[in-house]
Scaffold this motif. Structure first.
Motif, PDB file in Angstrom:
ATOM      1  N   ASP A  25       0.812  -1.228   0.000  1.00  0.00           N
ATOM      2  CA  ASP A  25       0.000   0.000   0.000  1.00  0.00           C
ATOM      3  C   ASP A  25       0.846   1.279   0.000  1.00  0.00           C
ATOM      4  N   VAL A  26       1.576   1.468  -1.081  1.00  0.00           N
ATOM      5  CA  VAL A  26       2.456   2.644  -1.164  1.00  0.00           C
ATOM      6  C   VAL A  26       1.734   3.777  -1.897  1.00  0.00           C
ATOM      7  N   SER A  27       1.665   4.942  -1.275  1.00  0.00           N
ATOM      8  CA  SER A  27       1.066   6.100  -1.959  1.00  0.00           C
ATOM      9  C   SER A  27       2.050   6.607  -3.005  1.00  0.00           C
ATOM     10  N   LEU A  28       1.558   6.789  -4.231  1.00  0.00           N
ATOM     11  CA  LEU A  28       2.415   7.312  -5.306  1.00  0.00           C
ATOM     12  C   LEU A  28       2.049   8.757  -5.637  1.00  0.00           C
ATOM     13  N   ARG A  29       1.355   9.414  -4.735  1.00  0.00           N
ATOM     14  CA  ARG A  29       0.932  10.787  -5.002  1.00  0.00           C
ATOM     15  C   ARG A  29       2.126  11.687  -5.317  1.00  0.00           C
ATOM     16  N   ALA A  30       3.218  11.474  -4.579  1.00  0.00           N
ATOM     17  CA  ALA A  30       4.408  12.299  -4.813  1.00  0.00           C
ATOM     18  C   ALA A  30       5.263  11.714  -5.936  1.00  0.00           C
ATOM     19  N   ARG A  31       4.832  10.595  -6.477  1.00  0.00           N
ATOM     20  CA  ARG A  31       5.649   9.977  -7.514  1.00  0.00           C
ATOM     21  C   ARG A  31       4.874   9.892  -8.829  1.00  0.00           C
ATOM     22  N   ASN A  32       3.913  10.790  -9.026  1.00  0.00           N
ATOM     23  CA  ASN A  32       3.347  10.965 -10.373  1.00  0.00           C
ATOM     24  C   ASN A  32       3.112  12.451 -10.539  1.00  0.00           C
ATOM     25  N   SER A  33       3.626  13.016 -11.630  1.00  0.00           N
ATOM     26  CA  SER A  33       3.696  14.476 -11.745  1.00  0.00           C
ATOM     27  C   SER A  33       2.319  15.107 -11.939  1.00  0.00           C
ATOM     28  N   PHE A  34       1.273  14.311 -12.216  1.00  0.00           N
ATOM     29  CA  PHE A  34      -0.081  14.852 -12.217  1.00  0.00           C
ATOM     30  C   PHE A  34      -0.553  15.102 -10.786  1.00  0.00           C
ATOM     31  N   GLY A  35       0.112  14.426  -9.820  1.00  0.00           N
ATOM     32  CA  GLY A  35      -0.295  14.577  -8.425  1.00  0.00           C
ATOM     33  C   GLY A  35      -1.616  13.892  -8.133  1.00  0.00           C
ATOM     34  N   PHE A  36      -1.943  12.849  -8.913  1.00  0.00           N
ATOM     35  CA  PHE A  36      -3.176  12.099  -8.637  1.00  0.00           C
ATOM     36  C   PHE A  36      -2.976  11.249  -7.385  1.00  0.00           C
ATOM     37  N   ASP A  37      -4.089  10.970  -6.708  1.00  0.00           N
ATOM     38  CA  ASP A  37      -4.043  10.053  -5.558  1.00  0.00           C
ATOM     39  C   ASP A  37      -3.967   8.639  -6.096  1.00  0.00           C
ATOM     40  N   VAL A  38      -2.833   7.998  -5.905  1.00  0.00           N
ATOM     41  CA  VAL A  38      -2.608   6.664  -6.472  1.00  0.00           C
ATOM     42  C   VAL A  38      -2.023   5.774  -5.384  1.00  0.00           C
ATOM     43  N   LEU A  39      -2.570   4.562  -5.281  1.00  0.00           N
ATOM     44  CA  LEU A  39      -2.046   3.608  -4.300  1.00  0.00           C
ATOM     45  C   LEU A  39      -1.511   2.380  -5.032  1.00  0.00           C
ATOM     46  N   ALA A  40      -0.245   2.051  -4.790  1.00  0.00           N
ATOM     47  CA  ALA A  40       0.317   0.827  -5.368  1.00  0.00           C
ATOM     48  C   ALA A  40       0.093  -0.298  -4.361  1.00  0.00           C
ATOM     49  N   GLU A  41      -0.570  -1.365  -4.806  1.00  0.00           N
ATOM     50  CA  GLU A  41      -0.870  -2.464  -3.873  1.00  0.00           C
ATOM     51  C   GLU A  41       0.413  -3.045  -3.277  1.00  0.00           C
ATOM     52  N   GLN A  42       1.407  -3.266  -4.152  1.00  0.00           N
ATOM     53  CA  GLN A  42       2.712  -3.768  -3.690  1.00  0.00           C
ATOM     54  C   GLN A  42       3.790  -3.037  -4.478  1.00  0.00           C
ATOM     55  N   ALA A  43       4.870  -2.676  -3.807  1.00  0.00           N
ATOM     56  CA  ALA A  43       5.964  -2.026  -4.527  1.00  0.00           C
ATOM     57  C   ALA A  43       7.303  -2.566  -4.032  1.00  0.00           C
ATOM     58  N   TYR A  44       8.277  -2.545  -4.937  1.00  0.00           N
ATOM     59  CA  TYR A  44       9.654  -2.870  -4.557  1.00  0.00           C
ATOM     60  C   TYR A  44      10.529  -1.708  -4.997  1.00  0.00           C
ATOM     61  N   SER A  45      11.378  -1.237  -4.115  1.00  0.00           N
ATOM     62  CA  SER A  45      12.350  -0.229  -4.498  1.00  0.00           C
ATOM     63  C   SER A  45      13.572  -0.976  -5.037  1.00  0.00           C
ATOM     64  N   ILE A  46      13.830  -0.809  -6.330  1.00  0.00           N
ATOM     65  CA  ILE A  46      14.956  -1.530  -6.959  1.00  0.00           C
ATOM     66  C   ILE A  46      16.193  -0.634  -6.910  1.00  0.00           C
ATOM     67  N   THR A  47      17.159  -1.024  -6.095  1.00  0.00           N
ATOM     68  CA  THR A  47      18.378  -0.220  -5.961  1.00  0.00           C
ATOM     69  C   THR A  47      19.583  -0.930  -6.573  1.00  0.00           C
ATOM     70  N   ASP A  48      19.390  -2.175  -7.014  1.00  0.00           N
ATOM     71  CA  ASP A  48      20.499  -2.966  -7.552  1.00  0.00           C
ATOM     72  C   ASP A  48      19.960  -3.856  -8.677  1.00  0.00           C
TER      73      ASP A  48
END
Ligand code: FAD
Ligand code: NAP
Length: 357
Positions: A25-48
């Motif tokens: 349940d990651v909010s992507l509001r700050a990660r879409n430039s439209f600023g829409f209210d978006v919830l990612a059910e599951q997310a992985y931060s890929i750093t490698d």
């Protein structure tokens, strides 16, 4: 530190392909430039890049839908993103080769594009200055072969490291294999085949400013030949003047691509609309023309229009904006109204540029 000072160090082996922690349940509001209210059910931060194989195995085992997200500045996201969203956060940039002819620079997919452009200039590596202030990540830049003021990123890419979802390995694609064309590439044409992990740029030492676009040329009338830094500053000033800052007003840049039409259609349109704005496209003999979609939308009377929470930007009709509280549905409904009117008026189909999920 619990270990004794002289404890033998563990053997140096390659790090295991560990799966990063799944974030629910990651909010992507700050990660879409439209600023829409978006919830990612599951997310992985890929750093490698080495972690992608394990994550993709887990996604496959659970039979979940998935997609990749960079900075979210060229997407229209629904309120809920089901399945898995891979957040591309691979950092790092370095000059890996350099001689008197030029330099190779290798950059992680998660690096901010504009920060990278500034970094190249700080390292006396000109070439990318016309592409300053484009939002998003380095890993997304090849997807639509980002372009501005007569420069396309593909011209400066040597090769791309990507996870190939077919072979399930990291591959290195030469620029010649990436099919870069106007706002397009093999990555856009085959979504979900490649996950870009690193981009290798070649920046030639020989440089001269590229000032073909009127706005940019006007910044240097009657002046000495500008430096790359001066071009970058001019590009930033023009963009700040003409385009909405996504931090202040949500948008995804140009919402429609400039259509490219055959010579006969262009000549017929010009007869009907003598003020039509267009530019030659591709080789001269073919006579293809790129039509300025912004001019066509403006001509249809949409510039500055407001439709509830969304609208057409008052200074550039190609940009659709979220005044606050908008959603994918509302912006796509407005886009459809615009597409229909442009089709009726000019007989031209406007293609939506951002990727819809
Ligand atoms: P996202 O929006 O996160 O993703 C875009 C697409 O790329 C998605 O399909 C995503 O799945 C895919 N993707 C992202 N990262 C990866 C990866 N590592 N591997 C595989 N697929 C990936 N574009 C231009 O070309 N020229 C401009 O001048 C320009 N100006 C803009 C101005 C504004 C104000 C805004 C908001 C946008 C503008 N854009 C412009 C569009 C946008 O900035 C670019 O397309 C940018 O490259 C998108 O980067 P991103 O990281 O935000 O990608
Ligand atoms: P502009 O300079 O007012 O030009 C309007 C349109 O005419 C642009 O779309 C541009 O095509 C085209 N054009 C202008 N001069 C041209 C020339 N000499 N040769 C060929 N085509 C020419 O555009 P703007 O809105 O201020 O944007 C400036 C630049 O930033 C453009 O290159 C634009 O693509 C880029 N930009 C892109 C996005 C995006 O999201 N994709 C958003 C904002 C700005 P091109 O678009 O093909 O360059």
């Amino acid at each position: 530190m619990n270990s004794a000072p002289n404890a033998p160090s563990s053997p140096k082996t390659a790090p295991p392909s560990v799966i990063p922690v799944m974030l629910p349940d990651v909010s992507l509001r700050a990660r879409n430039s439209f600023g829409f209210d978006v919830l990612a059910e599951q997310a992985y931060s890929i750093t490698d890049a080495e972690h992608i194989g394990a994550v993709m195995e887990a996604i496959k085992a659970a039979n979940l839908p998935w997609r990749v997200l960079g900075g979210g500045s060229n997407v229209v996201l629904p309120p809920t993103l089901s399945g898995v969203t891979l957040l591309m956060d691979i950092a790092g940039q370095a000059i890996t080769q350099q001689d008197e002819r030029g330099a190779v620079v290798s950059v992680g997919a998660g690096v901010n594009w504009h920060d990278f452009v500034i970094w190249t200039l700080d390292h006396s590596l000109p070439g990318l200055e016309n592409l300053a202030l484009i939002p998003g990540t380095v890993g997304a830049a090849p997807i639509q072969n980002i372009g501005a003021y007569g420069v396309e990123v593909g011209e400066y890419i040597q090769s791309i490291e990507a996870y190939d979802c077919h072979s399930k390995t990291l591959v290195n694609l030469l620029a010649s294999e990436c099919a870069f064309t106007y706002r397009n590439s093999i990555f856009k044409a085959h979504p979900n085949r490649y996950i870009i992990t690193r981009v290798h740029f070649y920046l030639p030492a020989a440089w001269s400013p590229r000032l073909r676009y009127a706005d940019l040329a006007a910044a240097f009338v009657n002046r000495h030949v500008p430096t790359a830094e001066e071009v970058m500053v001019a590009v930033c000033k023009i963009r700040n003047r003409k385009l909405p800052d996504p931090k202040l007003i949500g948008n995804a840049g140009s919402f429609f691509q400039n259509p490219i039409v055959e010579k006969a259609q262009y000549l017929a349109l010009l007869k009907q609309f003598p003020e039509l704005v267009s530019y030659p496209e591709g080789n001269e003999q073919e006579g293809k023309r790129k039509l300025a979609a912004g001019w066509m939308i403006d001509h249809c009377g949409f510039k500055g229009l407001r439709a509830g929470a969304v609208g057409v930007y008052q200074h550039q009709a190609l940009v659709l904006v979220n005044h606050g509280g908008g959603s994918a549905d509302s912006v796509l409904a407005l886009a459809k109204t615009i597409q229909d009117k442009v089709q009726d008026t000019f007989g031209v189909t406007l293609a939506i540029e951002p990727i819809r999920y």
